[in-house]
Design an enzyme around this catalytic site. Structure first.
Site: not given
Length: 446
Positions: A134-135, A158-159, A210-211, A232-233, A266, A350
């Protein structure tokens, strides 16, 4: 139960709901993407695909206000930041439209023994599933969709559940750009449905931003089905200050590194590691400028509550917090934590919001040790007026990216990605288009 909804974080008002797709709709989306790959991805030229990608770039520019407004409603991004994100996304598509033919050109391999020749030909893999956060609702999609569509892959997107309007607008852009049906398919899918999609034999790869938790779950599922993954976390990026000819400028850069997207990036600077000769002066100036920052809402009430829990836990463990107020719904005040000890949970976490941690380092070696003492390894920053020290420290940092004496220096041509628990694989630049292509060897003897 509806999973996708727009809730304005500044007011808490639930603006709209979008039903989650049925299992039949999700399967139809995968089928459409597979058909598009077999009838378009395999047969179209790179030049033809590049023209479509260029049109996507142009439509981002034409519809920038609409897309930026959606981001503002959905996750509270300030309009100036949202417009900048759309513009950067347009630049990404333009970059791949301009360079795809060169990146995907056949590569001659010198033959060491025997007659004939050998060529590596870059061909698309098939349907690639993208799972986006979402960011950065437009930019993250651009990093994924631009190179893959230029390469001839079709994509199922998928958003994030809180970004259905951005997802819809983006799908309309790809449709209106002239991509055939199924080349870019948006789905409003549940996590359970995503697990089933990954296992579908028509899916050839997965890209997730994402996370850490989401990445671990997706990688485990993809591994069971032998699917290529790019992740990419999270990141807890160090910002090392070892020397400065202009401390105020360095502090301004540090504030900028921490406060991008209200601290919800991130690769934002999150842990500020300062040489003891500069530490006290840096902390005083940095704290003053951090607390002077006006912050918008975080992406959701839940995000603000999560950050609040982390900060309170750090303070309970002995850290000192300087802050300009208290949390008010999704609005979280900027703050600076000092005295965070290694046995505090926050030391290895984080903090996703406008709160910075500052650490004192006795020397260069201790600064590097603190920087690397994290499960993450996405980005990093090094500030020093000694070029040899800059090169030496940059080489020692365990991260996918190091920025020396500058922030906001990312570019469409530069690879983006991390190591350790920040994920693997790269996006953007030539490296981004290489992730999901078949580097097919064709060896001709005679």
């Amino acid at each position: 139960m509806t999973q996708y909804a727009v809730t304005d974080p500044s007011t808490g008002e639930r603006i709209s709901d979008v039903p989650t797709d049925s299992d039949e709709q999700v399967l139809a989306a995968v089928a459409a993407a597979h058909d598009a790959f077999t009838t378009w991805g395999r047969t179209s030229s790179v030049a033809d695909r590049a023209k479509l990608v260029r049109r996507v770039s142009e439509l981002h520019t034409e519809r920038r206000e609409e897309l930026a407004s959606a981001m503002n409603r959905e996750m509270g991004k300030a309009m100036d930041d949202a417009l900048g994100e759309v513009d950067f996304s347009a630049a990404i598509y333009g970059y791949y439209a301009e360079n795809a033919e060169d990146f995907l050109a056949d590569e001659e391999i010198p033959v060491l023994e025997g007659e004939g020749r050998a060529v590596v030909r870059r061909r698309p893999l098939g349907v690639i599933l993208g799972i986006m956060p979402w960011n950065y609702p437009a930019y993250q999609v651009a990093r994924f969709a631009g190179p893959n569509l230029a390469a001839g892959n079709s994509v199922v997107l998928k958003h994030a559940p809180q970004c259905p309007d951005s997802a819809r607008i983006l799908a309309e852009i790809f449709r209106d750009a002239g991509f055939p049906e199924g080349a870019y398919v948006n789905i409003y899918a549940s996590n359970e449905q995503i697990e089933q999609i990954i296992g579908d034999p028509r899916i050839q790869g997965v890209s997730l931003t994402g996370s850490e938790r989401a990445g671990s779950a997706v990688a485990a599922t993809a591994g069971r089905h032998l699917k290529k993954v790019v992740l990419e976390l999270g990141g807890s990026d160090p910002f090392i200050v070892l020397g400065s000819d202009d401390l105020d400028a360095t502090v301004d850069a540090a504030v900028s590194a921490r406060m991008e997207n209200t601290g919800q990036a991130c690769n934002a600077g999150k842990r500020f590691i300062v040489h003891e000769s500069l530490h006290d002066d840096f902390v005083a100036r940095f704290t003053a400028k951090m607390l002077a920052q006006e912050t918008g809402p975080l992406s959701s009430l839940a995000a603000a509550e999560r950050l609040d829990d982390q900060v309170r836990s750090a303070v309970a463990g002995g850290a000192h917090l300087e802050s300009n107020g208290e949390r008010n719904g999704a609005f979280y005040p900027s703050g600076v934590l000092t005295g965070v000890t290694k046995d505090s949970d926050a030391f290895h976490q984080e903090l996703f919001g406008p709160v910075a941690m500052v650490f004192r380092a006795r020397d260069e070696d201790e600064a590097v040790q603190i920087a690397n003492d994290t499960p993450y390894g996405l980005g990093s920053y090094v500030y020093t007026n000694d070029p040899e020290q800059a090169a030496r420290v940059a080489d020692q940092i365990d991260a996918g990216m190091v920025f020396v004496n500058g922030v906001g220096a990312e570019g469409v041509e530069m690879p983006f990605g991390g190591v350790k628990r920040s994920g693997f694989g790269r996006e953007l630049g030539r490296f981004g288009i290489e992730e999901f292509v078949n580097k097919k060897l064709i060896r001709t003897v005679s």
